[in-house]
Design a protein around this motif. Sequence first.
Motif, PDB file in Angstrom:
ATOM      1  N   GLU A   8       0.824  -1.204   0.000  1.00  0.00           N
ATOM      2  CA  GLU A   8       0.000   0.000   0.000  1.00  0.00           C
ATOM      3  C   GLU A   8       0.862   1.261   0.000  1.00  0.00           C
ATOM      4  OE1 GLU A   8      -3.368   0.358  -0.060  1.00  0.00           O
ATOM      5  OE2 GLU A   8      -3.532  -1.793  -0.441  1.00  0.00           O
ATOM      6  N   MET A   9       2.107   1.145   0.466  1.00  0.00           N
ATOM      7  CA  MET A   9       3.028   2.282   0.482  1.00  0.00           C
ATOM      8  C   MET A   9       3.755   2.433  -0.851  1.00  0.00           C
ATOM      9  SD  MET A   9       4.598   1.618   4.298  1.00  0.00           S
ATOM     10  CE  MET A   9       5.773   2.961   4.176  1.00  0.00           C
ATOM     11  N   LYS A  10       3.260   1.730  -1.878  1.00  0.00           N
ATOM     12  CA  LYS A  10       3.778   1.812  -3.246  1.00  0.00           C
ATOM     13  C   LYS A  10       5.188   1.250  -3.385  1.00  0.00           C
ATOM     14  CE  LYS A  10      -0.054   3.873  -4.166  1.00  0.00           C
ATOM     15  NZ  LYS A  10      -1.154   3.101  -4.778  1.00  0.00           N
ATOM     16  N   LEU A  11       5.572   0.354  -2.464  1.00  0.00           N
ATOM     17  CA  LEU A  11       6.849  -0.333  -2.622  1.00  0.00           C
ATOM     18  C   LEU A  11       6.662  -1.511  -3.576  1.00  0.00           C
ATOM     19  CD1 LEU A  11       8.266  -0.458   1.021  1.00  0.00           C
ATOM     20  CD2 LEU A  11       8.991   1.036  -0.835  1.00  0.00           C
ATOM     21  N   SER A  12       7.664  -1.772  -4.380  1.00  0.00           N
ATOM     22  CA  SER A  12       7.587  -2.910  -5.286  1.00  0.00           C
ATOM     23  C   SER A  12       7.765  -4.210  -4.516  1.00  0.00           C
ATOM     24  CB  SER A  12       8.668  -2.793  -6.363  1.00  0.00           C
ATOM     25  OG  SER A  12       9.955  -2.946  -5.793  1.00  0.00           O
ATOM     26  N   VAL A  13       7.494  -5.327  -5.200  1.00  0.00           N
ATOM     27  CA  VAL A  13       7.655  -6.634  -4.569  1.00  0.00           C
ATOM     28  C   VAL A  13       9.099  -6.864  -4.153  1.00  0.00           C
ATOM     29  CG1 VAL A  13       7.465  -9.117  -4.939  1.00  0.00           C
ATOM     30  CG2 VAL A  13       5.700  -7.596  -5.837  1.00  0.00           C
ATOM     31  N   TYR A  14      10.047  -6.453  -4.988  1.00  0.00           N
ATOM     32  CA  TYR A  14      11.467  -6.652  -4.686  1.00  0.00           C
ATOM     33  C   TYR A  14      11.883  -5.826  -3.475  1.00  0.00           C
ATOM     34  CZ  TYR A  14      11.172  -8.483  -9.414  1.00  0.00           C
ATOM     35  OH  TYR A  14      10.800  -9.187 -10.521  1.00  0.00           O
ATOM     36  N   ASP A  15      11.359  -4.591  -3.369  1.00  0.00           N
ATOM     37  CA  ASP A  15      11.653  -3.773  -2.193  1.00  0.00           C
ATOM     38  C   ASP A  15      11.074  -4.406  -0.936  1.00  0.00           C
ATOM     39  OD1 ASP A  15      12.964  -1.884  -3.725  1.00  0.00           O
ATOM     40  OD2 ASP A  15      11.155  -0.699  -4.074  1.00  0.00           O
ATOM     41  N   THR A  16       9.870  -4.952  -1.057  1.00  0.00           N
ATOM     42  CA  THR A  16       9.225  -5.583   0.092  1.00  0.00           C
ATOM     43  C   THR A  16      10.040  -6.758   0.614  1.00  0.00           C
ATOM     44  OG1 THR A  16       7.050  -4.948  -0.760  1.00  0.00           O
ATOM     45  CG2 THR A  16       7.108  -6.674   0.903  1.00  0.00           C
ATOM     46  N   VAL A  17      10.477  -7.621  -0.294  1.00  0.00           N
ATOM     47  CA  VAL A  17      11.267  -8.792   0.101  1.00  0.00           C
ATOM     48  C   VAL A  17      12.582  -8.360   0.725  1.00  0.00           C
ATOM     49  CG1 VAL A  17      12.462 -10.849  -0.740  1.00  0.00           C
ATOM     50  CG2 VAL A  17      10.205 -10.267  -1.633  1.00  0.00           C
ATOM     51  N   ALA A  18      13.232  -7.370   0.127  1.00  0.00           N
ATOM     52  CA  ALA A  18      14.526  -6.925   0.623  1.00  0.00           C
ATOM     53  C   ALA A  18      14.410  -6.300   2.008  1.00  0.00           C
ATOM     54  CB  ALA A  18      15.141  -5.924  -0.352  1.00  0.00           C
ATOM     55  N   TYR A  19      13.426  -5.423   2.204  1.00  0.00           N
ATOM     56  CA  TYR A  19      13.285  -4.737   3.490  1.00  0.00           C
ATOM     57  C   TYR A  19      12.846  -5.668   4.602  1.00  0.00           C
ATOM     58  CZ  TYR A  19      13.844  -0.232   1.143  1.00  0.00           C
ATOM     59  OH  TYR A  19      14.344   0.830   0.437  1.00  0.00           O
ATOM     60  N   MET A  20      12.061  -6.692   4.281  1.00  0.00           N
ATOM     61  CA  MET A  20      11.606  -7.624   5.311  1.00  0.00           C
ATOM     62  C   MET A  20      12.644  -8.686   5.629  1.00  0.00           C
ATOM     63  SD  MET A  20       7.545  -8.114   4.479  1.00  0.00           S
ATOM     64  CE  MET A  20       7.259  -8.907   6.050  1.00  0.00           C
ATOM     65  N   SER A  21      13.594  -8.928   4.729  1.00  0.00           N
ATOM     66  CA  SER A  21      14.607  -9.947   4.988  1.00  0.00           C
ATOM     67  C   SER A  21      15.614  -9.491   6.044  1.00  0.00           C
ATOM     68  CB  SER A  21      15.341 -10.294   3.690  1.00  0.00           C
ATOM     69  OG  SER A  21      16.029  -9.165   3.180  1.00  0.00           O
ATOM     70  N   ILE A  22      15.874  -8.194   6.106  1.00  0.00           N
ATOM     71  CA  ILE A  22      16.860  -7.690   7.063  1.00  0.00           C
ATOM     72  C   ILE A  22      16.400  -7.868   8.511  1.00  0.00           C
ATOM     73  CG2 ILE A  22      18.121  -5.638   7.830  1.00  0.00           C
ATOM     74  CD1 ILE A  22      18.110  -4.685   4.926  1.00  0.00           C
ATOM     75  N   PRO A  23      15.205  -7.392   8.899  1.00  0.00           N
ATOM     76  CA  PRO A  23      14.774  -7.636  10.284  1.00  0.00           C
ATOM     77  C   PRO A  23      14.573  -9.110  10.600  1.00  0.00           C
ATOM     78  CG  PRO A  23      13.001  -6.649   8.994  1.00  0.00           C
ATOM     79  CD  PRO A  23      14.238  -6.549   8.167  1.00  0.00           C
ATOM     80  N   ALA A  24      14.157  -9.906   9.602  1.00  0.00           N
ATOM     81  CA  ALA A  24      14.006 -11.343   9.835  1.00  0.00           C
ATOM     82  C   ALA A  24      15.360 -11.978  10.170  1.00  0.00           C
ATOM     83  CB  ALA A  24      13.393 -12.016   8.607  1.00  0.00           C
TER      84      ALA A  24
END
Length: 224
Positions: free
Chosen positions: A82-98
């Motif tokens: 919903e924040m207009k992030l692409s799928v690749y950005d979503t995966v990248a940003y969520m992988s770091i905290p995980a």
Amino acid sequence: LSQQGLAMIGLYTFKPCKAMEIGLMVAGVFCACAFTWAKIMGSGAGHKGQTDHGKQVMGCIVCLLSLLCGSVNLALAGVLGEMKLSVYDTVAYMSIPAFLFLMPFCLIQKPVPGLWPQVLNKTTASDFEILMWTSTHAPSTFELFALSGVFSFLYNIIQFTIVHTLSPSATAFGGNFNKAALVFLTLLLPFLQVHALPSWPYNLVIWMAVIGNVAAFSFYSYLQ
């Protein structure tokens, strides 16, 4: 639940609740609970004393917490969409905290099963120690471990694409179909079974629960 909870605090678009979809969700979860109950009681685990019963309850609680965390993960992926992030950005940003969250647990010493005590010359080891031993003594296995990370990245891209296209709830319920179908295939083909089916009437409960689960989640996915 996670999707609607995030919508209530303004982090996600509110989705209308449809009686048919809620009913299918409840039916699918009820069938999963019935399957777990029949499996436990049919194996005799429910009659082996308080200690074994406590372990079964703890295992069910951990499974529920795992499902909750998985649903929150998909809901957060929807928020990032919903924040207009692409799928690749979503995966990248969520992988770091995980990665940062899981690292401390990889360093915790735990009892090792099977022949690992003889291999490692100690009864406890961390996941990181076992990984380092594998990289030294079985490099081909370690290469498969590294390759699984690539497949995991691709899987997350596909999964989050569906989240952005449909919704987190549709992705969660649709993803349960392959698991239920695999269980159903295992019931049809006895040579794939690791453990024999329980005796009557628990085997009937298991069959009905699996069929009901597949039907509920399949029809929910069809509605989406």
